[in-house]
Enzyme design. Structure first.
Site, PDB file in Angstrom:
ATOM      1  N   PHE A 233       0.882  -1.018   0.191  1.00 37.57           N
ATOM      2  CA  PHE A 233       0.239  -0.004  -0.071  1.00 37.57           C
ATOM      3  C   PHE A 233       1.010   1.094  -0.203  1.00 37.57           C
ATOM      4  CE2 PHE A 233      -1.960  -3.869   1.742  1.00 37.57           C
ATOM      5  CZ  PHE A 233      -3.577  -3.156   1.530  1.00 37.57           C
ATOM      6  N   HIS A 234       1.975   1.366  -1.120  1.00 36.00           N
ATOM      7  CA  HIS A 234       2.700   2.587  -0.771  1.00 36.00           C
ATOM      8  C   HIS A 234       3.557   2.109  -1.891  1.00 36.00           C
ATOM      9  CE1 HIS A 234       5.881  -0.376   0.761  1.00 36.00           C
ATOM     10  NE2 HIS A 234       6.536   0.256  -0.611  1.00 36.00           N
ATOM     11  N   ALA A 235       4.242   3.293  -2.808  1.00 31.54           N
ATOM     12  CA  ALA A 235       4.519   3.512  -4.530  1.00 31.54           C
ATOM     13  C   ALA A 235       6.097   3.906  -3.733  1.00 31.54           C
ATOM     14  CB  ALA A 235       3.549   4.809  -5.049  1.00 31.54           C
TER      15      ALA A 235
ATOM     16  N   ARG B 106       1.547  -0.785  -4.888  1.00 34.01           N
ATOM     17  CA  ARG B 106       1.690  -1.875  -4.769  1.00 34.01           C
ATOM     18  C   ARG B 106       0.956  -2.433  -3.735  1.00 34.01           C
ATOM     19  NH1 ARG B 106       7.808  -1.604  -3.842  1.00 34.01           N
ATOM     20  NH2 ARG B 106       7.006  -0.228  -5.463  1.00 34.01           N
TER      21      ARG B 106
END
Ligand code: TYD
Length: 135
Positions: free
Chosen positions: A46-48, A93
């Site tokens: 839950f981040h990029a 992702r």
């Protein structure tokens, strides 16, 4: 992009796979980390990342990784130790543990830097759009 690594060996002896910086993957590895002992239904990510490039592989178990570049989403299954997922920069992702105790290993192009993270999806979309306008 999913990279299938070469396997050396056989069923009796076991197999050996490997990858090398700037040969099998398009960056120099500065950091390796791994996530393990997870419960079955866990989801992480839950981040990029703004700049970081990574390759991910699952030496034991089964893991699903969804990559989203702000336009299209694609889900990859890592279920064989010789499957290596290349994750370039600017990819949101989401990572799901399909089997309990699956292990996720990651080789990364940079040292850890919290400032490289985008942890909010709306901010990620804004960042992507901003970058496009720069070009
Ligand atoms: P994070 O990348 O947020 O993992 P996930 O997205 O899978 O939850 O990392 C979790 C925590 O670990 C966060 O506080 C940052 C820290 N961390 C490091 O200190 N060094 C590292 O190399 C990594 C990957 C994380």
């Amino acid at each position: 992009m999913l990279i299938k690594l070469k396997k050396i060996g056989d069923e009796k002896k076991g197999y050996l796979s490997f990858f090398e910086s700037n040969k099998d993957i398009p960056f120099t590895i500065k950091r390796v980390y791994f996530i393990y002992n997870n419960s079955k239904k866990l989801k992480r990510g839950f981040h990029a990342h703004k700049k970081l490039k990574q390759t991910m592989w699952c030496p034991y178990g089964e893991i699903e990784i969804t990559l989203d570049n702000g336009k299209t989403k694609k889900t990859y299954k890592l279920k064989s130790p010789n499957e290596l997922l290349y994750v370039e920069e600017k990819q949101w992702r989401e990572i799901s543990w399909i089997k309990k105790d699956s292990v996720l290993c990651v080789a990364a192009s940079e040292y850890f830097d919290e400032k490289d993270y985008i942890r909010d999806y709306n901010q990620f979309i804004k960042y992507i759009k901003g970058k496009k306008n720069e070009n």
